[in-house]
Design a protein around this motif. Structure first.
Motif, PDB file in Angstrom:
ATOM      1  N   TYR A 127       0.813  -1.216   0.000  1.00 45.50           N
ATOM      2  CA  TYR A 127       0.000   0.000   0.000  1.00 45.50           C
ATOM      3  C   TYR A 127       0.853   1.277   0.000  1.00 45.50           C
ATOM      4  CZ  TYR A 127      -3.937  -3.049   0.628  1.00 45.50           C
ATOM      5  OH  TYR A 127      -4.881  -4.025   0.430  1.00 45.50           O
ATOM      6  N   SER A 128       2.136   1.136  -0.301  1.00 44.28           N
ATOM      7  CA  SER A 128       3.053   2.279  -0.349  1.00 44.28           C
ATOM      8  C   SER A 128       2.983   3.113   0.921  1.00 44.28           C
ATOM      9  CB  SER A 128       2.750   3.157  -1.582  1.00 44.28           C
ATOM     10  OG  SER A 128       2.871   2.405  -2.754  1.00 44.28           O
ATOM     11  N   ARG A 129       2.996   2.425   2.064  1.00 47.44           N
ATOM     12  CA  ARG A 129       2.958   3.090   3.365  1.00 47.44           C
ATOM     13  C   ARG A 129       4.173   2.673   4.187  1.00 47.44           C
ATOM     14  NH1 ARG A 129      -1.591   5.572   5.372  1.00 47.44           N
ATOM     15  NH2 ARG A 129       0.018   6.453   6.687  1.00 47.44           N
ATOM     16  N   LEU A 130       5.360   2.854   3.618  1.00 48.16           N
ATOM     17  CA  LEU A 130       6.594   2.488   4.315  1.00 48.16           C
ATOM     18  C   LEU A 130       6.747   3.281   5.611  1.00 48.16           C
ATOM     19  CD1 LEU A 130       9.013   2.187   1.254  1.00 48.16           C
ATOM     20  CD2 LEU A 130       7.717   0.382   2.400  1.00 48.16           C
ATOM     21  N   ASP A 131       6.096   4.438   5.697  1.00 49.24           N
ATOM     22  CA  ASP A 131       6.140   5.267   6.900  1.00 49.24           C
ATOM     23  C   ASP A 131       5.520   4.566   8.114  1.00 49.24           C
ATOM     24  OD1 ASP A 131       3.673   5.613   5.348  1.00 49.24           O
ATOM     25  OD2 ASP A 131       3.094   7.086   6.872  1.00 49.24           O
ATOM     26  N   LEU A 132       4.721   3.524   7.865  1.00 45.15           N
ATOM     27  CA  LEU A 132       4.024   2.855   8.971  1.00 45.15           C
ATOM     28  C   LEU A 132       4.732   1.617   9.504  1.00 45.15           C
ATOM     29  CD1 LEU A 132       0.284   3.067   7.848  1.00 45.15           C
ATOM     30  CD2 LEU A 132       1.548   4.562   9.399  1.00 45.15           C
ATOM     31  N   ILE A 133       5.763   1.148   8.837  1.00 45.08           N
ATOM     32  CA  ILE A 133       6.404  -0.097   9.264  1.00 45.08           C
ATOM     33  C   ILE A 133       6.850  -0.020  10.720  1.00 45.08           C
ATOM     34  CG2 ILE A 133       8.367  -1.668   8.936  1.00 45.08           C
ATOM     35  CD1 ILE A 133       8.138  -1.073   5.903  1.00 45.08           C
ATOM     36  N   LEU A 134       7.652   0.969  11.062  1.00 44.35           N
ATOM     37  CA  LEU A 134       8.159   1.103  12.429  1.00 44.35           C
ATOM     38  C   LEU A 134       7.027   1.432  13.408  1.00 44.35           C
ATOM     39  CD1 LEU A 134      10.600   1.052  14.289  1.00 44.35           C
ATOM     40  CD2 LEU A 134      10.943   3.477  13.804  1.00 44.35           C
ATOM     41  N   ILE A 135       6.112   2.296  13.004  1.00 40.06           N
ATOM     42  CA  ILE A 135       4.995   2.691  13.871  1.00 40.06           C
ATOM     43  C   ILE A 135       4.153   1.469  14.247  1.00 40.06           C
ATOM     44  CG2 ILE A 135       2.809   3.980  13.921  1.00 40.06           C
ATOM     45  CD1 ILE A 135       4.265   6.098  12.136  1.00 40.06           C
ATOM     46  N   LEU A 136       3.788   0.647  13.254  1.00 45.85           N
ATOM     47  CA  LEU A 136       2.965  -0.533  13.517  1.00 45.85           C
ATOM     48  C   LEU A 136       3.721  -1.591  14.315  1.00 45.85           C
ATOM     49  CD1 LEU A 136       1.112  -0.865  10.099  1.00 45.85           C
ATOM     50  CD2 LEU A 136       0.131  -0.172  12.305  1.00 45.85           C
ATOM     51  N   THR A 137       4.981  -1.801  13.961  1.00 39.80           N
ATOM     52  CA  THR A 137       5.788  -2.785  14.684  1.00 39.80           C
ATOM     53  C   THR A 137       5.874  -2.403  16.164  1.00 39.80           C
ATOM     54  OG1 THR A 137       7.071  -3.238  12.695  1.00 39.80           O
ATOM     55  CG2 THR A 137       8.045  -3.927  14.771  1.00 39.80           C
ATOM     56  N   GLU A 138       6.147  -1.140  16.442  1.00 46.26           N
ATOM     57  CA  GLU A 138       6.234  -0.677  17.829  1.00 46.26           C
ATOM     58  C   GLU A 138       4.886  -0.763  18.532  1.00 46.26           C
ATOM     59  OE1 GLU A 138       7.971   3.233  17.727  1.00 46.26           O
ATOM     60  OE2 GLU A 138      10.007   2.426  17.491  1.00 46.26           O
ATOM     61  N   TYR A 139       3.805  -0.422  17.840  1.00 47.70           N
ATOM     62  CA  TYR A 139       2.477  -0.483  18.439  1.00 47.70           C
ATOM     63  C   TYR A 139       2.166  -1.906  18.899  1.00 47.70           C
ATOM     64  CZ  TYR A 139      -2.563  -0.996  18.795  1.00 47.70           C
ATOM     65  OH  TYR A 139      -3.813  -1.320  19.239  1.00 47.70           O
ATOM     66  N   PHE A 140       2.364  -2.889  18.034  1.00 41.65           N
ATOM     67  CA  PHE A 140       2.048  -4.271  18.411  1.00 41.65           C
ATOM     68  C   PHE A 140       3.009  -4.794  19.477  1.00 41.65           C
ATOM     69  CE2 PHE A 140      -0.402  -3.970  14.538  1.00 41.65           C
ATOM     70  CZ  PHE A 140      -1.572  -4.595  14.918  1.00 41.65           C
ATOM     71  N   ASP A 141       4.286  -4.441  19.373  1.00 44.74           N
ATOM     72  CA  ASP A 141       5.240  -4.898  20.392  1.00 44.74           C
ATOM     73  C   ASP A 141       4.921  -4.285  21.764  1.00 44.74           C
ATOM     74  OD1 ASP A 141       6.610  -6.519  18.631  1.00 44.74           O
ATOM     75  OD2 ASP A 141       8.290  -5.131  18.357  1.00 44.74           O
TER      76      ASP A 141
END
Length: 193
Positions: A127-141
């Motif tokens: 979805y061309s949302r590379l800006d969310l990779i770290l944000i989502l990973t941190e949210y779930f962790d």
């Protein structure tokens, strides 16, 4: 008014037998269902240190969905992430897949966690949302895979063959009964808490 039927003799006997067993052995629930409340979790573990605690699946999915919304984001002091419904749906499918992990020992959980993070990267790229990779990973962790909550969110500890997709995945029916108690019997005059 409608007549209330009494329990059968067989039901009465079973209830009495189980009540006597509880008096003899003590009350030890098979598991507890909560809404990710740290206070409830602490209180349960104080009384039953080996209690199996599950977080209501409905409330888990609701929290993840709200994380995407503007209003929830503002409450948390961050910008909303605004994923499309399709992207959010794929993320929830990946999350549910990670929940199927039945063992929190290093190898099984590590593999499930890595597979989930790989899915986050794949979805964000799609979805061309590379800006969310770290944000989502941190949210779930931070919220779901942390040591405090992970075992209450994944299938670890459930009886063989049972998953969080089974009948024991929500406490909504209990909340509905409390709401009825509040509205019908207490006429919204008392706060049970």
């Amino acid at each position: 008014g409608a007549a209330i039927s009494d329990r059968s003799e067989k039901d009465k006997e079973m209830i009495l037998t189980n009540a006597k067993r509880i008096l003899r052995e003590g009350f030890h629930p098979k598991f507890w269902m909560i809404d990710k409340s740290a206070a409830e979790r602490a209180a349960i573990l104080e009384v039953w240190p080996k209690a199996v605690i599950r977080v209501c699946q409905f409330h888990v999915i609701q929290a993840i969905t709200r994380y995407n919304s503007t209003s929830e984001g503002k409450k948390k002091g961050r910008k909303a992430i605004h994923m499309s419904e399709e992207m959010l749906g794929m993320l929830l499918v990946a999350f549910r897949s990670a929940q199927r992990c039945r063992d929190t020992k290093d190898d099984p959980w590590k593999a499930a966690h890595e597979a989930f993070n790989k899915q986050i990267r794949r979805i964000c790229r799609k979805y061309s949302r590379l800006d969310l990779i770290l944000i989502l990973t941190e949210y779930f962790d931070d919220n779901w895979w942390c040591e405090e909550w992970r075992n209450s969110v994944i299938d670890a500890g459930l009886p063989q063959g049972m998953t969080r997709d089974g009948n024991l995945n929500t406490n909504n029916w209990v909340e509905a009964l409390f709401r009825m108690l509040d509205q019908v019997f207490l006429q919204m005059r008392k706060n049970k808490r």
